[in-house]
Design a protein around this motif. Structure first.
Motif, PDB file in Angstrom:
ATOM      1  N   ASP A   1       1.056  -1.190   0.044  1.00 36.27           N
ATOM      2  CA  ASP A   1       0.300   0.140   0.079  1.00 36.27           C
ATOM      3  C   ASP A   1       0.858   1.179   0.021  1.00 36.27           C
ATOM      4  OD1 ASP A   1      -2.464  -1.173   0.153  1.00 36.27           O
ATOM      5  OD2 ASP A   1      -2.425  -1.740   2.173  1.00 36.27           O
ATOM      6  N   THR A   2       0.851   2.058  -0.876  1.00 42.63           N
ATOM      7  CA  THR A   2       1.514   3.381  -1.005  1.00 42.63           C
ATOM      8  C   THR A   2       1.138   4.410  -1.693  1.00 42.63           C
ATOM      9  OG1 THR A   2       3.864   3.789  -1.956  1.00 42.63           O
ATOM     10  CG2 THR A   2       2.318   2.780  -3.436  1.00 42.63           C
ATOM     11  N   HIS A   3       1.684   5.598  -1.678  1.00 44.42           N
ATOM     12  CA  HIS A   3       1.053   6.730  -1.920  1.00 44.42           C
ATOM     13  C   HIS A   3       0.745   6.894  -3.602  1.00 44.42           C
ATOM     14  CE1 HIS A   3       5.034   8.053  -3.705  1.00 44.42           C
ATOM     15  NE2 HIS A   3       5.512   7.181  -2.777  1.00 44.42           N
ATOM     16  N   TRP A   4       0.014   7.884  -4.001  1.00 47.36           N
ATOM     17  CA  TRP A   4      -0.294   8.068  -5.459  1.00 47.36           C
ATOM     18  C   TRP A   4       0.714   7.710  -6.533  1.00 47.36           C
ATOM     19  CZ3 TRP A   4       0.307  11.726  -8.922  1.00 47.36           C
ATOM     20  CH2 TRP A   4       0.763  13.047  -8.602  1.00 47.36           C
TER      21      TRP A   4
ATOM     22  N   ARG B   1       2.178   4.494  -6.768  1.00 47.63           N
ATOM     23  CA  ARG B   1       1.025   3.501  -7.618  1.00 47.63           C
ATOM     24  C   ARG B   1       1.289   3.644  -8.948  1.00 47.63           C
ATOM     25  NH1 ARG B   1      -2.611   5.212  -3.477  1.00 47.63           N
ATOM     26  NH2 ARG B   1      -3.716   6.424  -4.904  1.00 47.63           N
ATOM     27  N   LYS B   2       1.733   4.827  -9.483  1.00 49.31           N
ATOM     28  CA  LYS B   2       2.278   5.049 -10.906  1.00 49.31           C
ATOM     29  C   LYS B   2       3.275   3.968 -11.318  1.00 49.31           C
ATOM     30  CE  LYS B   2      -0.576   8.476 -11.665  1.00 49.31           C
ATOM     31  NZ  LYS B   2      -1.779   8.580 -12.549  1.00 49.31           N
TER      32      LYS B   2
ATOM     33  N   ASP C   1       3.757   0.894 -11.789  1.00 46.41           N
ATOM     34  CA  ASP C   1       2.945  -0.420 -11.851  1.00 46.41           C
ATOM     35  C   ASP C   1       3.372  -1.151 -13.270  1.00 46.41           C
ATOM     36  OD1 ASP C   1       1.509  -2.618 -12.028  1.00 46.41           O
ATOM     37  OD2 ASP C   1      -0.461  -1.421 -11.983  1.00 46.41           O
TER      38      ASP C   1
ATOM     39  N   GLY D   1      -1.671  -1.444  -3.819  1.00 47.43           N
ATOM     40  CA  GLY D   1      -2.939  -0.891  -3.308  1.00 47.43           C
ATOM     41  C   GLY D   1      -2.812   0.699  -2.538  1.00 47.43           C
ATOM     42  N   ALA D   2      -3.891   1.266  -2.373  1.00 45.17           N
ATOM     43  CA  ALA D   2      -3.510   2.689  -1.828  1.00 45.17           C
ATOM     44  C   ALA D   2      -3.299   2.760  -0.253  1.00 45.17           C
ATOM     45  CB  ALA D   2      -4.914   3.291  -2.293  1.00 45.17           C
TER      46      ALA D   2
ATOM     47  N   GLU E   1      -4.186   4.734   2.607  1.00 49.82           N
ATOM     48  CA  GLU E   1      -4.925   5.658   2.811  1.00 49.82           C
ATOM     49  C   GLU E   1      -5.309   5.785   4.299  1.00 49.82           C
ATOM     50  OE1 GLU E   1      -8.467   4.454   0.660  1.00 49.82           O
ATOM     51  OE2 GLU E   1      -7.878   5.562  -1.143  1.00 49.82           O
TER      52      GLU E   1
ATOM     53  N   GLU F   1      -3.357   9.193   3.141  1.00 49.13           N
ATOM     54  CA  GLU F   1      -1.993   9.857   2.885  1.00 49.13           C
ATOM     55  C   GLU F   1      -1.779  10.934   3.924  1.00 49.13           C
ATOM     56  OE1 GLU F   1      -0.630  10.867  -1.028  1.00 49.13           O
ATOM     57  OE2 GLU F   1      -1.442   8.732  -2.110  1.00 49.13           O
TER      58      GLU F   1
END
Length: 459
Positions: free
Chosen positions: A309-312, A315-316, A318, A370-371, A373, A375
């Motif tokens: 689970d990481t920041h936005w 998540r890019k 990928d 995943g996100a 949350e 953040e």
């Protein structure tokens, strides 16, 4: 007029004020802590250039530059004795500096300000015989300028990569400072450089397009030429910065960032350094993975799955099947898998051989993203939580809110020195002692012409 309509004028006025400040800045005006930070950035980014010396595509690029180079006047730091004209050397070293993902970065926005200044600075200083003190003053100015321009125009998505869109501006500001040009020429050169940037797409990193690695080299060349041409009257408009970043690239405009707290708040104070040879957006994931690994029975062989689970921004990253070494450094799946297999995220974890390593490939397919949350706020805005599922069905969870290396969790000075020495001492045995003297701000080292220091370091 409304604020948005007034932005071009305010940006032009801000650039003028920034250029006047930089042209009048003396070495004595720079705080000691910022002088030392400039020395660390110069030495660290020079080491990052040296680290890439064996990359086959880069070696071919250097040889191609050599075939078309003019009179040799600056060193290509690839341990092969190549010297080229300053424009070719800046292009060659700029293309090397980001290849291994070990260069320094600027934490407040998406920007690697040192990378945008150092390649052109190295070439210009060696070609002209400038002193190391002159270089550090110019680097402090160039870094400040690149950082402020990066803050003055922002985007809510990762569309533009800063290596393409900012490198020419940092190079121009640095070279103009080294040449001690008058403020009107400095502003004109920076504005012209902004019109010569590369609109590099950010997705080229994740997809592994190696052209991304040469964007800083192209920017170093363009920045040098922008200064040359500004001196003979070939320039853009006072509003060129806004024309490019605000109008053409549709960035959100923050004119005050060009001048707010100028001379009191230094961009160099907000830089970060890297020991992990991959995108900084994944460094918190690497640290969480390294913390979890000792708790996994059997190590990497005992891992059944990894969830991150990481920041936005993270998540890019990928791409479960990276095709190039660049793509592997921007693949969250590869970063976590190779860190688990190798027990670190150094350069060896992203060597070309790891792309087809069956152990790494199998683990890449076992990573899910995943996100994180909600953040957290800056400086914990790049967090990661890693959950490792083991072969016996248990789970190990580790979390890192902010990776080491930035101003909130800086590396100890000896850690950065060890990194630099570890990279340069084999190819250049005399470089490490010289760079340690630079980091100590040794008066004799600062006063010496840089070209003489380079000859000693590379002998």
């Amino acid at each position: 007029m409304g604020a948005a309509a007034d932005d071009p004028r305010r940006i032009a006025a801000g650039l003028t004020a920034l250029a006047e400040w930089s042209a009048g800045l003396a070495w004595a005006d720079i705080p000691d802590a910022i002088r030392r930070r400039a020395a660390v950035v110069l030495a660290d980014d020079l080491a990052a250039i040296v680290a890439a010396r064996g990359e086959p595509e880069l070696m071919a690029l250097h040889d191609g530059m050599a075939r078309s180079s003019g009179t040799p006047e600056a060193t290509v730091f690839n341990a092969r004795g190549q010297r080229l004209d300053r424009y070719s050397a800046a292009t060659a070293n700029g293309s090397a500096a980001d290849w291994c993902e070990l260069d320094e970065g600027y934490r407040r926005v998406i920007c690697h300000a040192g990378l945008y200044c150092v390649p052109a600075l190295l070439a210009e200083a060696e070609a002209t015989g400038a002193s190391a003190e002159d270089m550090l003053r110019a680097l402090a100015i160039g870094y400040e300028t690149a950082g402020r321009v990066a803050r003055a125009f922002t985007w809510s998505t990762l569309t533009l990569h800063p290596h393409g869109s900012l490198a020419a501006v940092g190079a121009a500001a640095t070279v103009a400072a080294l040449r001690r040009l008058p403020p009107e020429t400095v502003a004109a050169a920076i504005g012209s450089a902004a019109t010569m940037v590369v609109p590099g797409p950010f997705n080229h990193t994740v997809q592994g397009a190696l052209v991304r690695n040469v964007w800083p080299g192209v920017g170093a060349w363009a920045g040098l030429r922008a200064v040359d041409w500004a001196e003979i009257g070939i320039t853009g408009r006072p509003e060129s910065l806004h024309d490019v970043y605000g109008a053409a690239f549709a960035g959100d405009c923050h004119p005050g960032e060009l001048t707010d707290e100028l001379g009191g708040s230094w961009a160099l104070a907000d830089g970060y350094h890297k020991l992990h040879a991959c995108c900084q957006y994944a460094h918190s994931a690497v640290e969480a993975m390294l913390a979890a690994l000792p708790k996994v029975p059997g190590g990497a062989a005992g891992i059944r799955g990894i969830h991150i689970d990481t920041h936005w921004r993270g998540r890019k990253l990928d791409n479960a099947r990276p095709a190039t070494t660049l793509a592997s450094k921007f693949s969250m799946q590869h970063i976590l898998a190779s860190t688990a297999v190798h027990g670190h995220a150094g350069a060896e974890a992203f060597h070309a051989s790891t792309l087809d390593d069956p152990k790494v490939a199998a683990l890449r397919e076992a990573v899910s993203i995943g996100a994180f949350e909600p953040e957290p706020a800056w400086p914990n805005d790049r967090p990661a939580r890693v959950v490792v599922e083991t072969a016996d069905g248990s789970r190990v969870t580790e979390e890192c809110l902010s990776a080491r290396g930035g101003p909130d969790r800086p590396f100890a000075p000896e850690e950065i020195r060890a990194k630099i020495v570890g990279i340069v001492e084999a190819p250049y045995p005399r470089m490490a002692p010289a760079l340690m003297r630079l980091l100590d701000l040794d008066p004799a080292m600062l006063a010496a012409p840089w070209d003489r220091s380079v000859r000693e370091m590379t002998a």
